[in-house]
Design an enzyme around this catalytic site. Structure first.
Site, mmCIF file in Angstrom:
data_model
loop_
_atom_site.group_PDB
_atom_site.id
_atom_site.type_symbol
_atom_site.label_atom_id
_atom_site.label_comp_id
_atom_site.label_asym_id
_atom_site.label_seq_id
_atom_site.Cartn_x
_atom_site.Cartn_y
_atom_site.Cartn_z
ATOM 1 N N SER A 1 0.857 -1.215 -0.010
ATOM 2 C CA SER A 1 -0.207 -0.020 0.023
ATOM 3 C C SER A 1 0.813 1.533 -0.119
ATOM 4 O O SER A 1 0.388 2.288 -0.150
ATOM 5 C CB SER A 1 -0.833 -0.016 1.227
ATOM 6 O OG SER A 1 -0.230 -0.032 2.317
ATOM 7 N N HIS B 1 -1.864 -2.626 -6.181
ATOM 8 C CA HIS B 1 -2.257 -2.085 -4.955
ATOM 9 C C HIS B 1 -4.087 -2.103 -5.024
ATOM 10 O O HIS B 1 -4.622 -1.334 -5.366
ATOM 11 C CB HIS B 1 -1.973 -0.691 -4.379
ATOM 12 C CG HIS B 1 -2.322 -0.312 -3.189
ATOM 13 N ND1 HIS B 1 -2.855 1.144 -2.920
ATOM 14 C CD2 HIS B 1 -2.827 -1.083 -1.962
ATOM 15 C CE1 HIS B 1 -3.515 1.135 -1.689
ATOM 16 N NE2 HIS B 1 -3.224 -0.244 -1.367
ATOM 17 N N GLU C 1 -4.519 0.181 -7.797
ATOM 18 C CA GLU C 1 -3.327 1.397 -8.446
ATOM 19 C C GLU C 1 -2.419 0.354 -8.935
ATOM 20 O O GLU C 1 -1.767 -0.305 -8.098
ATOM 21 C CB GLU C 1 -2.713 2.214 -7.238
ATOM 22 C CG GLU C 1 -3.873 3.301 -6.558
ATOM 23 C CD GLU C 1 -3.305 3.863 -5.357
ATOM 24 O OE1 GLU C 1 -3.677 5.137 -5.317
ATOM 25 O OE2 GLU C 1 -2.745 3.152 -4.483
ATOM 26 N N ASN D 1 -3.343 6.460 -0.617
ATOM 27 C CA ASN D 1 -2.816 6.640 0.665
ATOM 28 C C ASN D 1 -2.286 7.911 0.897
ATOM 29 O O ASN D 1 -2.252 8.336 2.211
ATOM 30 C CB ASN D 1 -2.046 5.299 0.806
ATOM 31 C CG ASN D 1 -2.659 4.148 1.196
ATOM 32 O OD1 ASN D 1 -3.974 4.249 1.854
ATOM 33 N ND2 ASN D 1 -2.200 3.048 1.081
#
Length: 303
Positions: A123, A144, A156, A195
């Site tokens: 992540s 991800h 992602e 994130n």
């Protein structure tokens, strides 16, 4: 390699991300092997997936035949050699620690077919920090998924300078086949897109809590009621695992050296105490089992 050449996928790690990623692959028609060093983790993964898929059938999201076919395409094993040796595409979903991932990718490089793509579900850790542990840096990529993968429709896909365009395109094709919306990042940045945005929100929320401006419960309420977020930042930490966020912050701090990236004291304390969120029954909130799963037993009623 063409997209048709990807027939078998291996998912390494049967934890809260890995087992659901594996089911997505099986539902998408791939022969799928899920590997974990612990037999107990594989048994738990299998039981959890059967429970989820049974609910999907009851809700008419999936037919009984499709469920049986998906499980028929799944293999559970503790053998890394078996999982990696048969796969055309490998997805790593182990703990968010760089040294662990580098060691694993070095093993995968030796065990897997020369054409196999090695994807990391990290992540936050960019694949260039992992890829040089292998002899195939052009076939290493970030893939991800978001938690929980069976619900969240986004992946992602992140290229490094070494990742080939073919590898990125094949990874995007896999996402399409398993019915997930993929977004391509043409260059790396720690934490990727989601994130980094989420981390900024969580850092501010924890700062406001630690400085005594409001309780964590009230901060969650404000985010839900005023900002229309589905859950608050502290609830989200409990859902994804406080230790996962802690490891992400540790990695970010190791890369940047910026004190602003260092894990907050209250987060570190939660990890030391083993209060990691829903998976341990206690994090910011306490959880109890109900007929529909875990529910918070101390969330503000007015929230």
């Amino acid at each position: 390699m063409k997209k048709e050449d990807i027939q078998q996928i291996a998912v390494i790690g049967a934890g809260q991300m890995g087992h659901q990623i594996a089911m997505l692959c099986a539902l998408g028609g791939y022969e799928t092997t899920i590997q974990d060093i612990h037999e107990s983790a594989l048994e738990k993964a299998k039981a959890t997936l059967h429970s989820i898929m049974d609910k999907w059938v009851k809700k008419s999201k999936l037919t009984e035949e499709a469920k049986k076919a998906a499980f028929g395409r799944m293999t559970f094993t503790t053998s890394l050699e078996q999982a990696a040796g048969q796969a055309d595409f490998i997805i790593e979903a182990v703990v968010e620690k760089l040294d662990v991932k580098r060691e694993l990718f070095a093993k995968l490089d030796m065990l897997s077919k020369p054409h196999a793509i090695l994807a990391s579900n990290s992540s936050t850790i960019v694949n260039s920090l992992i890829a040089d542990a292998t002899s195939r840096q052009d076939r290493v990529v970030n893939m991800h998924f978001f938690f929980p993968p069976l619900v969240m429709d986004c992946v992602e896909v992140v290229m490094s300078e070494q990742t080939s365009r073919e590898t990125a395109e094949l990874t995007m094709n896999v996402c399409e086949t398993i019915n997930r919306t993929a977004v391509l990042l043409n260059k790396e940045i720690s934490g990727f897109i989601a994130n980094r945005i989420l981390g900024a929100l969580q850092r501010e929320a924890v700062f406001l809590y630690e400085e005594g401006y409001a309780s964590f419960e009230d901060i969650d309420i404000i985010c839900r009621k005023a900002l229309n977020h589905p859950i608050g930042p502290f609830e989200l930490m409990d859902l994804s695992g406080i230790d996962v966020g802690y490891f992400v912050m540790q990695q970010r701090f190791a890369e940047s050296g910026d004190p602003a990236d260092k894990p907050f004291a209250c987060i570190e304390q939660k990890v030391r105490q083993g209060e990691l969120g829903r998976k341990t029954g206690k994090g910011w909130y306490e959880y109890k089992k109900s007929g529909s799963g875990l529910v918070s037993s101390d969330r503000h009623k007015r929230g």
